[in-house]
Design an enzyme around this catalytic site. Sequence first.
Site, PDB file in Angstrom:
ATOM      1  N   GLY A  46      -1.006  37.425   1.003  1.00  0.00           N
ATOM      2  CA  GLY A  46      -0.023  37.381   2.090  1.00  0.00           C
ATOM      3  C   GLY A  46      -0.200  36.136   2.920  1.00  0.00           C
ATOM      4  O   GLY A  46      -1.290  35.563   2.986  1.00  0.00           O
ATOM      5  N   GLN A  51       0.522  30.723  10.071  1.00  0.00           N
ATOM      6  CA  GLN A  51      -0.602  30.195   9.286  1.00  0.00           C
ATOM      7  C   GLN A  51      -0.291  28.841   8.647  1.00  0.00           C
ATOM      8  O   GLN A  51      -1.189  28.166   8.151  1.00  0.00           O
ATOM      9  CB  GLN A  51      -1.012  31.187   8.192  1.00  0.00           C
ATOM     10  CG  GLN A  51      -1.639  32.462   8.747  1.00  0.00           C
ATOM     11  CD  GLN A  51      -2.054  33.385   7.624  1.00  0.00           C
ATOM     12  OE1 GLN A  51      -1.244  34.124   7.080  1.00  0.00           O
ATOM     13  NE2 GLN A  51      -3.320  33.328   7.240  1.00  0.00           N
ATOM     14  N   CYS A  93      -8.635  36.898   5.142  1.00  0.00           N
ATOM     15  CA  CYS A  93      -7.494  36.155   5.689  1.00  0.00           C
ATOM     16  C   CYS A  93      -7.633  34.690   5.285  1.00  0.00           C
ATOM     17  O   CYS A  93      -8.719  34.124   5.402  1.00  0.00           O
ATOM     18  CB  CYS A  93      -7.488  36.289   7.211  1.00  0.00           C
ATOM     19  SG  CYS A  93      -6.110  35.434   7.989  1.00  0.00           S
ATOM     20  N   LEU A  94      -6.534  34.103   4.802  1.00  0.00           N
ATOM     21  CA  LEU A  94      -6.587  32.703   4.373  1.00  0.00           C
ATOM     22  C   LEU A  94      -6.933  31.771   5.530  1.00  0.00           C
ATOM     23  O   LEU A  94      -7.408  30.656   5.309  1.00  0.00           O
ATOM     24  CB  LEU A  94      -5.247  32.290   3.747  1.00  0.00           C
ATOM     25  CG  LEU A  94      -4.905  32.970   2.411  1.00  0.00           C
ATOM     26  CD1 LEU A  94      -3.519  32.548   1.943  1.00  0.00           C
ATOM     27  CD2 LEU A  94      -5.952  32.642   1.348  1.00  0.00           C
ATOM     28  N   HIS A 135      -1.287  43.654   8.360  1.00  0.00           N
ATOM     29  CA  HIS A 135      -2.084  42.444   8.603  1.00  0.00           C
ATOM     30  C   HIS A 135      -1.150  41.259   8.941  1.00  0.00           C
ATOM     31  O   HIS A 135      -1.398  40.513   9.890  1.00  0.00           O
ATOM     32  CB  HIS A 135      -2.922  42.147   7.352  1.00  0.00           C
ATOM     33  CG  HIS A 135      -3.748  40.894   7.409  1.00  0.00           C
ATOM     34  ND1 HIS A 135      -5.117  40.895   7.321  1.00  0.00           N
ATOM     35  CD2 HIS A 135      -3.399  39.584   7.529  1.00  0.00           C
ATOM     36  CE1 HIS A 135      -5.567  39.647   7.404  1.00  0.00           C
ATOM     37  NE2 HIS A 135      -4.538  38.829   7.523  1.00  0.00           N
ATOM     38  N   GLU A 136      -0.076  41.120   8.165  1.00  0.00           N
ATOM     39  CA  GLU A 136       0.817  39.970   8.361  1.00  0.00           C
ATOM     40  C   GLU A 136       1.655  40.107   9.636  1.00  0.00           C
ATOM     41  O   GLU A 136       1.870  39.128  10.339  1.00  0.00           O
ATOM     42  CB  GLU A 136       1.722  39.768   7.136  1.00  0.00           C
ATOM     43  CG  GLU A 136       0.980  39.483   5.821  1.00  0.00           C
ATOM     44  CD  GLU A 136      -0.024  38.344   5.907  1.00  0.00           C
ATOM     45  OE1 GLU A 136       0.189  37.405   6.690  1.00  0.00           O
ATOM     46  OE2 GLU A 136      -1.045  38.406   5.204  1.00  0.00           O
ATOM     47  N   HIS A 139      -0.248  38.988  12.492  1.00  0.00           N
ATOM     48  CA  HIS A 139      -0.245  37.521  12.653  1.00  0.00           C
ATOM     49  C   HIS A 139       0.928  37.077  13.521  1.00  0.00           C
ATOM     50  O   HIS A 139       0.807  36.159  14.323  1.00  0.00           O
ATOM     51  CB  HIS A 139      -0.111  36.831  11.287  1.00  0.00           C
ATOM     52  CG  HIS A 139      -1.419  36.561  10.596  1.00  0.00           C
ATOM     53  ND1 HIS A 139      -2.408  35.786  11.147  1.00  0.00           N
ATOM     54  CD2 HIS A 139      -1.886  36.963   9.395  1.00  0.00           C
ATOM     55  CE1 HIS A 139      -3.438  35.716  10.302  1.00  0.00           C
ATOM     56  NE2 HIS A 139      -3.139  36.436   9.230  1.00  0.00           N
TER      57      HIS A 139
HETATM   58 NI    NI Z   1      -4.313  36.753   7.529  1.00  0.00          NI
END
Ligand code: NI
Length: 181
Positions: A46, A51, A93-94, A135-136, A139
């Site tokens: 995701g 991000q 998380c990226l 999660h997204e 963000h």
């Molecule tokens: Ni993340």
Amino acid sequence: MAIRDIVLFPDSILTKKCRPVEEVDDSVRTLIDDMVETMYDAPGVGLAAPQVGIPRRLTVIDPTAGEEEDNLYVFVNPEIIEREGVIRWEEGCLSIPGVYEHVERSARVVVRALDRNGEPFELEATELLAVCIQHEIDHLDGVLFLDHLSRLKRRIVLKKYKKQLSKMAQQDDPNDGEPPD
Ligand code: NI
């Protein structure tokens, strides 16, 4: 399509609430395509617009990270309209590379959003897809999965992450550790 740079924690854009996408036009579709390519390149399951440095309410998700076909989801201005139950999942998380911790989420959610053509849809999700959606969307509200940990756990994890981040910065420095000519 282009791969964009992924913003790393503790960049301040990751803790800001994002504004809705006003119109799903070609520039938004280009951003969606770039985000999908960036997510698959990472690879990750995701990616949210902040991000890649864009503070808008838009996210792409593929629970298989591109391993299987037809698992790509695009959510513009997503909203969770139903949730129930509890699930614990190990998340990463990226934007916080190398950190994986268990987080409690709702086990089942129903999300309402616009697709890449600006058409509204609703989707029911469980398991990893439900975790990714929560999660997204977090963000988009400037919330990171670390914010769901206890204060003590968060402090320990952050200490480890910061150490690792400075190690990564040293590795990125071409002058560091190279023997002189
Ligand atoms: Ni993340």
